[in-house]
Design an enzyme around this catalytic site. Structure first.
Site, PDB file in Angstrom:
ATOM      1  N   ASP A   1      25.807   8.087  68.564  1.00  0.00           N
ATOM      2  CA  ASP A   1      25.166   8.755  69.687  1.00  0.00           C
ATOM      3  C   ASP A   1      25.499  10.249  69.536  1.00  0.00           C
ATOM      4  O   ASP A   1      26.409  10.611  68.778  1.00  0.00           O
ATOM      5  CB  ASP A   1      25.756   8.202  70.996  1.00  0.00           C
ATOM      6  CG  ASP A   1      25.370   9.037  72.199  1.00  0.00           C
ATOM      7  OD1 ASP A   1      24.175   9.331  72.344  1.00  0.00           O
ATOM      8  OD2 ASP A   1      26.276   9.409  72.984  1.00  0.00           O
TER       9      ASP A   1
ATOM     10  N   ASP B   1      24.993  13.123  72.440  1.00  0.00           N
ATOM     11  CA  ASP B   1      25.523  13.786  73.638  1.00  0.00           C
ATOM     12  C   ASP B   1      26.753  13.060  74.166  1.00  0.00           C
ATOM     13  O   ASP B   1      26.697  11.874  74.498  1.00  0.00           O
ATOM     14  CB  ASP B   1      24.440  13.854  74.721  1.00  0.00           C
ATOM     15  CG  ASP B   1      23.301  14.748  74.287  1.00  0.00           C
ATOM     16  OD1 ASP B   1      23.572  15.915  73.966  1.00  0.00           O
ATOM     17  OD2 ASP B   1      22.146  14.273  74.236  1.00  0.00           O
TER      18      ASP B   1
HETATM   19  C1  XBP Z   1      21.845  11.784  76.517  1.00  0.00           C
HETATM   20  C2  XBP Z   1      20.809  12.074  77.480  1.00  0.00           C
HETATM   21  C3  XBP Z   1      19.992  13.283  77.296  1.00  0.00           C
HETATM   22  C4  XBP Z   1      20.775  14.577  77.462  1.00  0.00           C
HETATM   23  C5  XBP Z   1      19.869  15.762  77.550  1.00  0.00           C
HETATM   24  O1  XBP Z   1      22.131  10.392  76.550  1.00  0.00           O
HETATM   25  O2  XBP Z   1      20.585  11.325  78.408  1.00  0.00           O
HETATM   26  O3  XBP Z   1      18.973  13.250  78.245  1.00  0.00           O
HETATM   27  O4  XBP Z   1      21.507  14.522  78.660  1.00  0.00           O
HETATM   28  O5  XBP Z   1      18.988  15.827  76.477  1.00  0.00           O
HETATM   29  P1  XBP Z   1      22.744   9.655  75.288  1.00  0.00           P
HETATM   30  P2  XBP Z   1      17.400  15.931  76.674  1.00  0.00           P
HETATM   31  O6  XBP Z   1      23.977  10.417  74.893  1.00  0.00           O
HETATM   32  O7  XBP Z   1      23.086   8.283  75.777  1.00  0.00           O
HETATM   33  O8  XBP Z   1      21.699   9.625  74.208  1.00  0.00           O
HETATM   34  O9  XBP Z   1      17.157  16.896  77.766  1.00  0.00           O
HETATM   35  O10 XBP Z   1      16.885  16.415  75.340  1.00  0.00           O
HETATM   36  O11 XBP Z   1      16.913  14.544  77.029  1.00  0.00           O
HETATM   37 MG    MG Z   2      26.004   9.893  75.024  1.00  0.00          MG
END
Ligand code: XBP
Ligand code: MG
Length: 248
Positions: free
Chosen positions: A8, A10
Site C-alpha cells: 500500500d 498512503d
Molecule cells: C489512501 C486513500 C487515498 C488518499 C488520498 O488509502 O484513501 O484517498 O487518502 O489520495 P490507501 P487520492 O492507503 O488504503 O490506499 O486523493 O489520490 O485518492
Molecule cells: Mg494506506
C-alpha cells in the site's frame, strides 16, 4: 515461498495523509474560494472514506447538506481533486514526505534477491510515481512489476479489487505474495484478496482493528532501530527483513 511483496502507499510507504494529502486538499479548497478546512481530527474521521474524490463528496454531503449534487458539483469535485493532486506533488518534490523507517532498505533487499514488487493503492498513479521518484530516484517506478492505483478498479478499498487486479497482473496466486498495509480498510482489502498481510500503524490507524494480520508493528524497523511488535509475532526478529518474510 514468497515471490512478491505488494505495498500500500498512503500511510505504509510514507506518512502521506496528515502532512501531505490533508494540506493539499485544504489549499485546493482555498484556491477554489471555498471556506472548507480539514483539520487533523476531521481528516482522521474522513479517512474512513477511501479515495480523494469520494472523500470530498462524502464531506460535502455530511457538512454542507444543502449543496446540490448536480453536474456542476461533479465538475467541482473533479477540479478540486486535480488541483489537490498537483499541490500534493509539489510537497513531494520539496522533499516534505520521506519514506517510513525500513521501507527503502526492505525494497532494496527484496530487489537484491529477485522478489517481485508491486503497489496496490487507492491514490492516483501519478502520486505513486512522484513519491517514488523524489524518495528513491528517477527510475524507481521501474522497480515495481505492477503499479495498481486509483480508479483502475471501480470499487476502492476495503473492496479487494485493487489487490485482485495486482495479483492478476503479477500472474501470481495470493499465497505467493505478502501485502503491507497501515489501515483497517487496507487490511480488509488485502485479506479479501486472500493475502497474508503485515501492518505498520501510524497516528491515524493506531486504534483500528487488525484481526487476521500476521503482525501489527510500529514500523518495519531498522537494524539499529528495532520495530515495536504490537500484535502477532515476527519470529524473534527485531526488524522486518527478507529473511523474516520467508518464514511467514
Ligand atoms: C489512501 C486513500 C487515498 C488518499 C488520498 O488509502 O484513501 O484517498 O487518502 O489520495 P490507501 P487520492 O492507503 O488504503 O490506499 O486523493 O489520490 O485518492
Ligand atoms: Mg494506506
Amino acid at each position: 515461498m514468497i515471490e512478491a511483496l505488494i505495498f500500500d502507499v498512503d500511510g505504509t510507504l510514507a506518512d502521506t495523509e496528515r502532512d501531505g494529502h490533508r494540506p493539499a486538499f485544504n489549499q485546493a479548497f482555498k484556491q477554489a474560494g471555498l471556506d472548507w478546512h480539514w483539520d487533523v481530527a476531521l481528516y482522521g474521521e474522513l479517512l474512513a472514506i477511501t479515495g480523494g474524490k469520494e472523500r470530498i463528496r462524502h464531506y460535502a454531503q455530511r457538512y454542507h447538506p444543502t449543496l446540490k449534487h448536480d453536474e456542476h458539483f461533479s465538475n467541482l469535485v473533479a477540479q478540486l481533486h486535480q488541483d489537490k493532486t498537483r499541490i500534493y506533488a509539489t510537497l513531494l518534490a520539496a522533499g516534505k514526505i520521506p519514506l517510513r523507517p525500513g521501507v527503502r532498505r526492505l525494497l532494496l533487499e527484496a530487489r537484491a534477491i529477485g522478489l517481485k514488487l508491486a503497489i496496490a493503492t487507492t491514490t492516483t498513479p501519478e502520486n505513486v510515481t512522484t513519491l517514488l521518484k523524489y524518495n528513491l530516484g528517477e527510475d524507481a517506478h521501474t522497480w515495481f512489476d505492477v503499479i495498481a492505483a486509483g480508479d483502475i478498479v471501480p470499487d476502492k478499498k476495503p473492496a479487494p479489487d485493487i489487490y485482485l487486479w495486482a495479483l492478476e497482473k503479477l500472474q501470481l496466486k495470493a499465497e505467493a505474495c505478502l501485502a503491507f498495509e497501515d489501515s483497517e480498510n487496507g487490511l480488509k482489502s488485502s485479506l479479501g484478496a486472500g493475502l497474508k498481510t503485515l501492518i505498520t500503524i501510524n497516528d491515524y490507524t493506531a486504534t483500528q482493528h487488525f484481526e487476521g494480520a500476521i503482525a501489527v508493528l510500529s514500523d518495519l524497523g531498522e537494524p539499529d532501530k528495532p520495530c515495536e511488535v504490537l500484535q502477532g509475532d515476527i519470529k524473534g526478529e527485531r526488524y522486518i527483513n527478507v529473511a523474516t518474510l520467508a518464514r511467514f
